[in-house]
Design a protein around this motif. Structure first.
Motif: not given
Length: 330
Positions: A104-109, A138-143, A168-175, A226-227
């Protein structure tokens, strides 16, 4: 010159053939650990002696906090679950979350990165500000916040996997957005992109056929890193009580949370094995990611080859690497 076989041109095989010395050993160790993790997750129903939520068999209940023995090789938890079965079934939960979240994060990002980097203008500025704002949390707080909003904290197997994957996708999309946007900005100034414009190619054709194909070369590196972060985020959610319900699926973070009181009582088996599973899987994925990252640098490949070969072969190795770099650029 003989053509390289299709097998030798496969992504991981190609990088493995390029590696030498310690770099090859690290990559091989990482691939072995990842292969064991994948096989364990895929064949969990065949490998696990019991179900992840099973508390009894034909001989009666398992009993809580039993030490490792013949019937329960890794003992039982405070809730009466078989530790070995929970560890094996937990690998399947981790794999499902990794696949869903990273895809999901790869597709959207990628979509946002290519559109933002190529079109530019006010859309680019808005997307950059939004992604930077998300990246600042912070990654964990956002998750945690995302998991609470989606599922209320805990859910069934598929609901919990989906909630954890979305958080997790919400965190990874900006990367992914940052990586793809930077590559797109660089690529759109290349001569072949300008030539495509002159020939009358449409904007979407240029973005998909010319820009996207060349901007995604670094994605395997980001995917592996990211995995491992997805596993740690999932374990953190489960440890804090915002993951999947224990009767819906096995999850290593939840098992660690339940074993906190056992540690002070000298009951070590309920925490050692889920924790070791997290460490080993993250280590294996990280070894693969870091090895691929090093092998993606042609200058580093040249230095490693020169160090591994005789002085007479050093010049030839440098020439081969220069040809590889030219081929990658083309």
């Amino acid at each position: 010159m003989a053509r390289t076989s299709l097998w030798a041109r496969l992504p991981i095989v190609h990088q493995y053939r390029q590696s030498v010395g310690l770099q090859r050993g690290m990559l091989a160790a990482g691939l072995v650990i990842c292969a064991i993790f994948l096989l364990t997750a895929l064949f969990a129903p065949l490998l696990a002696p019991y179900g992840f939520a099973q508390l009894a068999d034909d001989d009666g209940s398992f009993g809580a906090q039993q030490a490792p023995n013949g019937e329960h090789l890794l003992g039982t938890t405070v809730g009466g679950f078989d530790v070995l079965s929970r560890v094996i079934w937990g690998s399947r939960t981790a794999l499902m979350v990794i696949v869903v979240s990273v895809v999901l994060s790869i597709f959207v990002g990628i979509l946002l990165g290519v559109v933002s980097g190529y079109l530019g203008g006010w859309l680019d500025r808005v997307l950059v500000v939004i992604c930077d704002a998300i990246y600042a949390f912070p990654t964990l707080l956002l998750a945690i916040v995302t998991a609470i909003v989606i599922s209320g904290g805990q859910s069934s197997l598929f609901g919990g996997v989906f909630a954890a994957a979305i958080s997790i996708t919400v965190v990874f999309i900006p990367q992914y957005f940052r990586v793809i946007r930077a590559e797109t900005v660089r690529i759109k100034a290349e001569a072949y992109v300008e030539s495509a414009k002159v020939l009358g190619a449409s904007t979407w054709r240029i973005m998909i056929r010319h820009v996207l194909r060349n901007a995604t070369r670094t994605l395997p590196l980001v995917f592996t890193l990211n995995s491992s972060e997805a596993i740690l985020t999932l374990a953190g959610l489960g440890f804090l009580g915002f993951g999947i319900e224990p009767t819906a699926a096995a999850e290593w973070g939840y098992d660690l949370n339940r074993s906190i009181a056992d540690v002070t009582s000298g009951i070590w088996w309920t925490s050692i094995f889920p924790g070791a599973a997290i460490v080993l899987v993250v280590l294996g994925i990280t070894l693969v990611g870091e090895s691929l990252n090093d092998l993606a640098d042609p200058r580093l490949r040249a230095r490693r080859r020169a160090a591994a070969q005789t002085p007479a072969d050093a010049t030839a190795a440098t020439t081969v690497t220069a040809r590889e770099e030219l081929g990658e650029a083309l």
